[in-house]
Design an enzyme around this catalytic site. Structure first.
Site, mmCIF file in Angstrom:
data_model
loop_
_atom_site.group_PDB
_atom_site.id
_atom_site.type_symbol
_atom_site.label_atom_id
_atom_site.label_comp_id
_atom_site.label_asym_id
_atom_site.label_seq_id
_atom_site.Cartn_x
_atom_site.Cartn_y
_atom_site.Cartn_z
ATOM 1 N N GLU A 27 -50.672 10.632 115.187
ATOM 2 C CA GLU A 27 -49.372 10.377 114.551
ATOM 3 C C GLU A 27 -48.672 11.691 114.190
ATOM 4 O OE1 GLU A 27 -48.880 9.701 110.420
ATOM 5 O OE2 GLU A 27 -50.992 9.214 110.109
ATOM 6 N N LYS A 53 -56.621 5.801 100.767
ATOM 7 C CA LYS A 53 -56.532 6.723 99.634
ATOM 8 C C LYS A 53 -56.647 5.962 98.331
ATOM 9 C CE LYS A 53 -52.808 8.375 101.381
ATOM 10 N NZ LYS A 53 -52.684 8.244 102.737
#
Ligand code: PSU
Ligand code: MN
Length: 301
Positions: free
Chosen positions: A25, A159
């Site tokens: 990405e 996360k």
């Protein structure tokens, strides 16, 4: 569609010859890491993938095209351009139609990889359900994309600034297998531990390859999420990370940061609070994921 997707020569040849290809990405470059370490990391990760015998395909939107595999010059242009859009599914066609530079998130990179015929994609962390989502409705489009697009995403888990239990619930609802690599526990990006058991665990690229081959029989089954823990030596332990994350989220709330700006803002705040250490960890885990993705890609050829 053929005219919209521009693969570079290396990627085009590898796909034509059935060689392993790993998508990467670009939001991590433009919105996830500061210059110049973002570009250095992007190049390093590409060479990690080559060292494992696969071809890297960094994806971005430039001049109205979906670029699959960037030249050095393209990468520099993207990293230094101002006003690069962070493009998820909702933003992809806007960037293409207006010719704006767009960095692709996990969701948009999955879309582009699938259109180009790439099955494996390495990143750092996926977006998920944000803390407080019951008020804000902030749920990343990455989860929806994982539910619909057949690409295997190799991440270091979610996360801990996200609500990880809710993120796992949504992934389950959307039918996404979540597989921790070499551990029973779901890793939490900077930390190897989250305190949560992963739904599934696998210990080799070969095992993951056999799952992906099975899923080819079910083309509407969407993606697979691999959660690969950051190497021990590079992690920031969970109990230490919690303090930084809480502080960064407080800062984001106090400054009224909303929507797609939340993740980049919080990552920046954590970078300051850890005095740069979170960036070293981030780079180490992306490289670790790229190497595993290349090995999984080799199982599929
Ligand atoms: N995690 C990082 N760095 C990043 C991102 C996630 O450590 O740059 C990016 C990825 O591109 C991911 C996106 O797909 O943030 C999620 O954004 P949102 O929550 O707005 O969907
Ligand atoms: Mn969001």
């Amino acid at each position: 569609m053929k005219d919209l997707i521009v693969c570079n020569d290396e990627v085009r040849q590898a796909l034509a010859e059935g060689k392993p290809v790993v998508a990467l990405e670009s939001t991590i470059i433009t919105h996830g890491m500061p210059f110049p370490r973002n570009v250095e990391t992007a190049r390093q990760v590409e060479s990690d993938i080559r060292a494992e015998g696969a071809v890297p395909a960094t994806i971005a939107l430039m001049d109205g095209k979906i670029m699959v595999g960037l030249s050095d010059a393209d990468l520099d242009r993207l990293a230094q351009a101002e006003d690069v859009m962070k493009c998820s599914r909702a933003d992809l066609t806007f960037a293409l139609a207006t010719g704006r530079y767009g960095a692709t998130t996990v969701a948009a990179t999955m879309m582009a990889a699938h259109l180009a015929g790439i099955q494996i994609f390495a990143t750092g962390g996926i977006g998920g359900v944000h803390k407080g989502a019951e008020e804000t409705f902030d749920v990343s489009a990455d989860l929806d994309e994982l539910g619909r697009t057949p690409v295997c995403v190799v991440s270091a888990g979610a996360k801990a600034l996200l609500d990880i239990p809710k993120t796992l619930e949504v992934l389950e609802t959307k039918g996404v297998p979540v597989i921790a690599f070499g551990t029973q526990e779901l890793p939490a990006f900077w930390s190897r531990e989250s305190g949560l058991a992963a739904p599934y665990s696998m210990n080799s690229a070969e095992e993951i390859g056999s799952l992906l081959k099975m899923r080819r029989n079910f083309p509407d089954h969407g993606g697979v999420l691999i959660a690969n823990p950051v190497p021990e030596a590079d992690q920031i332990p969970r109990n230490e990370m919690t303090g930084y994350i809480d502080e960064a989220i407080r800062k984001a709330d106090a400054e009224g940061i909303k929507g797609k700006d939340v993740t980049p803002f919080v990552l920046g705040a954590i970078l300051d609070l850890t005095k740069g250490r979170s960036l070293d960890t981030n780079i180490a885990l992306v490289r670790n994921n790229a190497r595993l993705a290349a090995r999984i890609a080799a199982e599929l050829v």
